[in-house]
Scaffold this active site. Structure first.
Site, PDB file in Angstrom:
ATOM      1  N   CYS A  32      54.258  32.889 -40.896  1.00 15.24           N
ATOM      2  CA  CYS A  32      52.697  31.377 -40.557  1.00 15.24           C
ATOM      3  C   CYS A  32      54.612  30.608 -40.706  1.00 15.24           C
ATOM      4  CB  CYS A  32      52.735  30.517 -41.745  1.00 15.24           C
ATOM      5  SG  CYS A  32      51.105  29.412 -41.784  1.00 15.24           S
ATOM      6  N   LEU A  33      54.361  29.007 -41.170  1.00 16.02           N
ATOM      7  CA  LEU A  33      55.421  27.633 -41.213  1.00 16.02           C
ATOM      8  C   LEU A  33      56.731  28.553 -41.291  1.00 16.02           C
ATOM      9  CD1 LEU A  33      55.700  25.393 -40.581  1.00 16.02           C
ATOM     10  CD2 LEU A  33      55.413  24.337 -42.844  1.00 16.02           C
TER      11      LEU A  33
END
Length: 583
Positions: A317-318
């Protein structure tokens, strides 16, 4: 002239410029917006009003568009008449399970459910396709109307829900008693911010329980080292960079579905970053702090512990986005420590980031800045609320119906426990992330600066393994696929069943799992996402073994097991460490 009545000035008049008090009034406005955010869940009321004003004004100036909608309403009414007589003119959209029970097909509930679905369909038509309306505003109006209609779904009301009525007659009202108890429990949890009830899954005992050592700690991360459980090990370790919007143990849940445990069983030394849960003191941490004090500090420690071996870096993800930024900067600067880069549900181009972009407009970000400025961070409950709105049918209303009307409760499991263990985001970092990546798309367009110079994803030459999930509402798979436009290195792309979390936690033996996989060699021509899907190899089961085989192909012959820590990075505590336990 009387000088006493008209005294003369003794010196030049000092006129205070009107902007001198601007900071004071801006601070007051910010405080007001922060208070508003407590009631609006961090959403800008002005952004929504302006969106509806834009849509309404253009609709008012489009008489023939209104005539079209009137004709559509007449058609819907005729279809509703058919529903009353027993026909089923409309089926719920894919993924809408509110009316799956056969009782919704019996009168009068068939007419109730069909009338609601026909109204939803008409409003979807009314809020889309209006010429001249700003695209962001049109998406906001369409989304807001869908949320409003979901509130009034007949499945949410006891007397209109045949499943709830049947459960009440069968149990003698016990379901409503249990529903009231569930409501009280949820209210207590929302007030205290802590789960009520039993012991459940405990971090370090039931989940995040793979044996390991903390080998490095700074103010932002703890670095956990996990030793292979085999007689020998691949020389290249795997370093996992999770998103700091989640606790790292999404990849180390129960023993049977822990990706970290799976990797050490295949002969890999694994390192995982455990991010600190920031409080007000972290308000000025920047996005680059997360690169330097997170990714780069961890790389330095891993390199020292594992010697000359290159590193398989993996970001989720991030965490995958910041890893991509770090890898691009390393490639620019001639740092060749990476053997490969793996990305799970990580976006690098944000132009098609899905409905999450509804919450990322200039108006919304200015409002959110004020909310975060007051407390120094974005609270996990505020962030979780935005994510739940993206799938309100499944994540809000259906759960409330099962819990409060049916008296049922979800059985606790490791993934639900992790999901409730939220984290906060520092104000400055989160503002930079949303503006520079989501709003301005600086990374994909070559404007993202690291150490004062731009970085380019095209500079990354290490092999890439990119995983996306079919029903991801946070990082839509076609958005994740855009990395194939930005980099022409050796790239393997995997599209797996499931969503943002469940699609990644997809251990071998998990039922009803499948994935598609395709490799693009260095310099090959670009293939769009839909054409890629048509050509990709379809496989049943978990994608984990495919990643393991790919890692093996990019790793050297096995060697003796490495030590836990090193002289410069000694083991200082047992896993899972202390940061993951911070509230």
């Amino acid at each position: 002239m009387n000088k006493q009545l008209f005294p003369q000035p003794v010196g030049p008049a000092v006129v205070k410029p009107p902007e001198a008090d601007g900071a004071q009034f801006n601070a007051l406005d910010s405080a007001l917006h922060a208070a508003e955010g407590n009631f609006s869940g961090g959403l800008s009321v002005c952004a929504h009003w302006l969106a509806f004003l834009d849509w309404g004004a253009h609709l008012a100036n489009a008489p023939f568009r209104r005539l079209e909608l009137a004709q559509a309403a007449a058609r819907q009414w005729r279809r509703f008449e058919g529903a009353v007589s027993g026909e089923r003119p409309i089926e719920p959209p894919a993924g809408d399970h509110r009316f799956n029970d056969p009782a919704w097909r019996d009168p009068p509930f068939n007419a109730i459910s069909q009338g609601f679905l026909l109204a939803e369909e008409w409003w979807a038509l009314a809020t889309k396709g209006a010429r001249g309306v700003n695209a962001d505003n049109q998406r906001i109006v369409s989304f807001a109307m869908r949320q409003l209609l979901d509130v009034w779904s007949p499945s949410n009301f006891f007397w209109l829900n045949p499943e709830a009525l049947r459960a009440t007659m069968k149990s003698g009202g016990v379901n409503l008693v249990h529903g009231a108890e569930n409501l009280l429990t949820d209210f207590q949890e929302s007030v205290t911010g802590r789960p009520c009830g039993g012991d459940g899954f405990r971090v370090g005992r039931d989940i995040a329980a793979t044996p390991g050592k903390i080998v490095f700690r700074n103010e932002l991360i703890e670095l956990i080292q996990y030793a292979p459980t085999t007689a020998s090990a691949h020389p290249e370790p795997v370093m996992i960079v999770p998103a700091w919007i989640m606790k790292y143990y999404i990849l180390d849940l129960s023993p049977e579905n822990s990706l970290i445990r799976f990797l050490v069983a295949q002969g890999y030394t694994v390192f995982a970053l455990s991010w600190r849960n920031p409080g007000p003191a972290f308000r000025d941490f920047t996005l680059d702090d997360y690169r330097v004090k997170g990714v780069m500090s961890a790389l330095d420690a891993v390199s020292d512990i594992c010697g000359e071996a290159k590193i398989h870096a993996c970001g989720y993800c991030l965490g995958g986005t910041i890893l991509t930024i770090a890898a691009a900067a390393m490639a620019r600067d001639g740092d060749e420590r990476l053997a490969s880069v793996t990305l799970f549900c990580a976006q690098t181009d944000f132009t098609e980031a899905g409905e999450l972009k509804l919450f990322i407009t200039e108006d919304q970000l200015a409002f959110l800045d004020d909310v975060m400025r007051a407390q120094g961070y974005l609270d996990s409950r505020q962030m979780a609320g935005a994510f739940r709105l993206l799938r309100s049918n499944d994540l809000i209303w259906s759960r409330m119906t099962r819990s409060y009307l049916m008296g049922e409760r979800e059985h606790p499991n490791d993934l639900l426990t992790w999901n409730a263990d939220g984290t906060r985001l520092p104000a400055r970092m989160h503002s930079e992330y949303l503006r520079r990546l989501f709003l301005d798309n600086d990374l994909a367009e070559g404007r993202f600066l690291v150490a004062g110079r731009p970085v380019a994803i095209s500079d990354i030459r290490a092999p890439l393994f990119v995983v996306a999930t079919e029903t991801d509402h946070i990082a839509p798979w076609r958005s994740v696929h855009k990395i194939e436009l930005l980099n022409d290195a050796d790239l393997t792309f995997v599209l797996t069943s499931g969503g943002h979390n469940a699609g990644v936690v997809s251990e071998p033996g998990h039922k009803h799992r499948h994935y598609s996989i395709g490799r693009r060699k260095v310099g090959a021509l670009y293939i769009g996402p839909d054409d890629w899907l048509a050509q990709a190899e379809r496989c049943e089961g978990s994608w984990w073994p495919a990643w393991w085989e790919w890692l093996d192909a990019n790793s050297g012959p096995r060697v003796a097991l490495p030590a836990m820590g090193s002289v410069h990075y000694p083991a200082i505590a047992d896993a899972p460490g202390s940061y993951v336990l911070e509230d």
